[in-house]
Design a protein around this motif. Structure first.
Motif, mmCIF file in Angstrom:
data_model
loop_
_atom_site.group_PDB
_atom_site.id
_atom_site.type_symbol
_atom_site.label_atom_id
_atom_site.label_comp_id
_atom_site.label_asym_id
_atom_site.label_seq_id
_atom_site.Cartn_x
_atom_site.Cartn_y
_atom_site.Cartn_z
ATOM 1 N N ARG A 262 40.455 66.800 -70.481
ATOM 2 C CA ARG A 262 39.758 67.630 -70.826
ATOM 3 C C ARG A 262 38.722 67.477 -71.242
ATOM 4 N N VAL A 263 38.063 65.995 -71.006
ATOM 5 C CA VAL A 263 36.785 65.425 -71.059
ATOM 6 C C VAL A 263 36.186 65.656 -69.539
ATOM 7 N N PRO A 264 34.937 66.187 -69.421
ATOM 8 C CA PRO A 264 34.357 65.900 -68.177
ATOM 9 C C PRO A 264 33.836 64.575 -67.904
ATOM 10 N N LYS A 265 33.718 64.496 -66.599
ATOM 11 C CA LYS A 265 33.390 62.786 -66.123
ATOM 12 C C LYS A 265 31.939 62.531 -67.067
ATOM 13 N N ARG A 266 31.842 61.365 -67.229
ATOM 14 C CA ARG A 266 30.655 61.008 -68.152
ATOM 15 C C ARG A 266 30.664 61.478 -69.440
ATOM 16 N N GLY A 267 31.881 62.039 -70.066
ATOM 17 C CA GLY A 267 31.739 62.771 -71.306
ATOM 18 C C GLY A 267 32.204 61.821 -72.139
ATOM 19 N N LEU A 268 32.677 60.502 -71.889
ATOM 20 C CA LEU A 268 33.344 59.556 -72.728
ATOM 21 C C LEU A 268 32.208 58.300 -72.880
ATOM 22 N N GLN A 269 31.637 58.048 -74.223
ATOM 23 C CA GLN A 269 30.688 57.200 -74.557
ATOM 24 C C GLN A 269 31.268 56.020 -75.468
ATOM 25 N N PRO A 270 31.134 54.609 -75.249
ATOM 26 C CA PRO A 270 31.956 53.746 -76.129
ATOM 27 C C PRO A 270 30.690 53.591 -77.224
ATOM 28 N N LEU A 271 31.456 53.591 -78.336
ATOM 29 C CA LEU A 271 30.443 53.555 -79.437
ATOM 30 C C LEU A 271 31.133 53.021 -80.689
ATOM 31 N N ASN A 272 30.758 51.949 -81.068
ATOM 32 C CA ASN A 272 31.264 51.333 -82.424
ATOM 33 C C ASN A 272 32.887 51.006 -82.444
ATOM 34 N N GLY A 273 33.288 50.642 -81.352
ATOM 35 C CA GLY A 273 34.359 50.201 -81.141
ATOM 36 C C GLY A 273 35.421 51.255 -80.801
ATOM 37 N N ARG A 274 35.039 52.315 -80.435
ATOM 38 C CA ARG A 274 35.951 53.515 -80.020
ATOM 39 C C ARG A 274 35.260 54.464 -78.751
ATOM 40 N N PHE A 275 35.659 55.422 -78.526
ATOM 41 C CA PHE A 275 35.154 56.190 -77.774
ATOM 42 C C PHE A 275 34.610 57.647 -78.228
ATOM 43 N N ARG A 276 33.519 58.014 -78.036
ATOM 44 C CA ARG A 276 32.864 59.394 -78.578
ATOM 45 C C ARG A 276 32.892 60.345 -77.421
ATOM 46 N N VAL A 277 33.504 61.363 -77.761
ATOM 47 C CA VAL A 277 33.468 62.715 -76.792
ATOM 48 C C VAL A 277 32.032 63.587 -76.885
ATOM 49 N N ASN A 278 31.327 63.663 -75.863
ATOM 50 C CA ASN A 278 30.164 64.144 -75.811
ATOM 51 C C ASN A 278 30.062 65.370 -75.066
ATOM 52 N N ASN A 279 29.258 66.356 -75.538
ATOM 53 C CA ASN A 279 29.095 67.765 -74.581
ATOM 54 C C ASN A 279 30.341 68.512 -74.671
ATOM 55 N N VAL A 280 31.332 68.223 -75.507
ATOM 56 C CA VAL A 280 32.472 69.396 -75.621
ATOM 57 C C VAL A 280 32.553 69.752 -77.263
ATOM 58 N N THR A 281 32.070 70.890 -77.311
ATOM 59 C CA THR A 281 31.999 71.569 -78.774
ATOM 60 C C THR A 281 33.335 71.926 -79.304
ATOM 61 N N ASP A 282 34.184 72.091 -78.664
ATOM 62 C CA ASP A 282 35.522 72.453 -79.421
ATOM 63 C C ASP A 282 36.484 71.234 -79.370
ATOM 64 N N LEU A 283 36.091 69.833 -79.194
ATOM 65 C CA LEU A 283 37.063 68.807 -79.459
ATOM 66 C C LEU A 283 36.475 67.984 -80.541
ATOM 67 N N GLU A 284 37.519 67.167 -81.167
ATOM 68 C CA GLU A 284 37.047 66.183 -82.004
ATOM 69 C C GLU A 284 36.139 65.135 -81.080
#
Length: 333
Positions: A262-284
């Motif tokens: 459900r996450v577009p390519k380049r939509g996951l960013q490693p941040l502070n020990g986990r992955f952040r979902v970027n630019n997907v408004t209806d997801l955690e």
């Protein structure tokens, strides 16, 4: 330019370069996993499916590993007691505060069978359902349990985080969701005959049996149903949840379980020990468990993604420290 003036600038450049290289690494890892989804594993035809007899519940290396009274028990059904990837996952779960329950599924995934309708080949997922039923029945009365696939999950959040998010939902049972209708309706008529109540609210409208959690009592009730060893767990779960009731939820927002598809390519960013979902408004934004569903990742790919997440905590701390040091030195001058 004097060396003393260059030093703060070099610190800043190192921190920036580390960040850019890190983002490129996770993009590459995620893209390689998405490409795996195009390949389908070959299957062998199997035998007819008898009704499951009562099973004996054996645990390969002890009943529960981890904290004595964990916030969440994770049930893993894996078929190789010498599997180094399973050991890796078990140790990660323990380090994040989970108890780990290990039914012995050694012989459960060595065979497949062909559908009489479509000819598609399937594992005997009903065998895993039987292990799940006995495992959750043996848990303490007040337990909260999570049932996970072994080879395609990234466990990011701690047990305390997961149980907190679960209780905040106000439900007794939470199923991860998928946009894929698998098996096809020809092999699972209930997809069309018994749509789920939230079918019109999200494209992620089908429950996934690879990531599921609930209270012990809710899970015991869920598994209080008949099935054979050839029962498809995905189809079975859909049929069970389509029955009337308000005690369960489908995790369409990825509050705990996020399907990476459900996450577009380049939509996951490693941040502070986990992955952040970027630019997907209806997801955690910061999911607790990322499910690499249908991608069949290698063990090394899963480990690399988890290491990328873990390193982001160290790099973030180091980068912040370098920047602060550079700023302090610049201020002294």
């Amino acid at each position: 330019m004097a060396a003393s003036t260059m030093l703060p600038i070099l610190y800043l450049l190192v921190a920036l370069a580390s960040r850019l290289c890190f983002c490129a690494a996770v993009d590459q890892a995620q893209n390689s996993l998405l490409e795996l989804g195009d390949a389908l594993a070959s299957r062998r035809p199997g035998r007819a499916a008898p009704v499951l007899p009562p099973t004996s519940w054996r645990l390969s290396r002890g009943l529960i590993r981890g904290a004595r009274h964990p916030a969440v028990h994770v049930v893993l059904c894996y078929g190789d007691s010498q599997d180094s990837h399973a050991d890796f996952l078990i140790e990660r779960l323990r380090s994040h505060g989970y108890g780990v329950v290990l039914p012995d599924c050694t012989a459960d995934f060595s065979e497949v069978f062909a559908s009489n309708v479509t000819g598609n080949h399937y594992n005997y997922w009903g065998r895993r359902l039987a292990h799940y039923r006995e495992a959750v029945g043996a848990l303490p009365e007040d337990a909260v349990a999570m049932l996970l696939d072994v080879r395609d999950v990234l466990v990011i959040g701690s047990a305390e985080e997961v149980v907190g998010r679960f209780h905040a939902l106000g439900k007794q049972l939470l199923a991860s969701c998928t946009e894929a209708m698998w098996p096809p309706p020809e092999d699972c008529p209930s997809y069309l005959s018994a749509p789920l109540p939230m079918a019109g609210t999200s494209q992620c409208r089908f429950p996934c049996a690879g990531a599921l959690m609930g209270t012990r009592s809710a899970l015991v009730e869920l598994f209080n149903a008949s099935f054979t060893e050839a029962t498809n767990d995905q189809c079975w779960l859909h049929g069970r949840l389509a029955q009337p009731g308000e005690a369960w939820a489908l995790d369409i927002n990825g509050s705990i379980f996020l399907d990476v598809n459900r996450v577009p390519k380049r939509g996951l960013q490693p941040l502070n020990g986990r992955f952040r979902v970027n630019n997907v408004t209806d997801l955690e934004t910061l999911p607790s468990v990322i499910h690499l569903q249908g991608l069949h990742p290698t063990s090394s790919a899963v480990r690399e993604l988890l290491l990328i997440a873990d390193r982001s905590a160290n790099r973030s701390a180091n980068g912040s420290g370098q920047v602060k040091q550079a700023e302090a030195e610049a201020g002294e001058r």
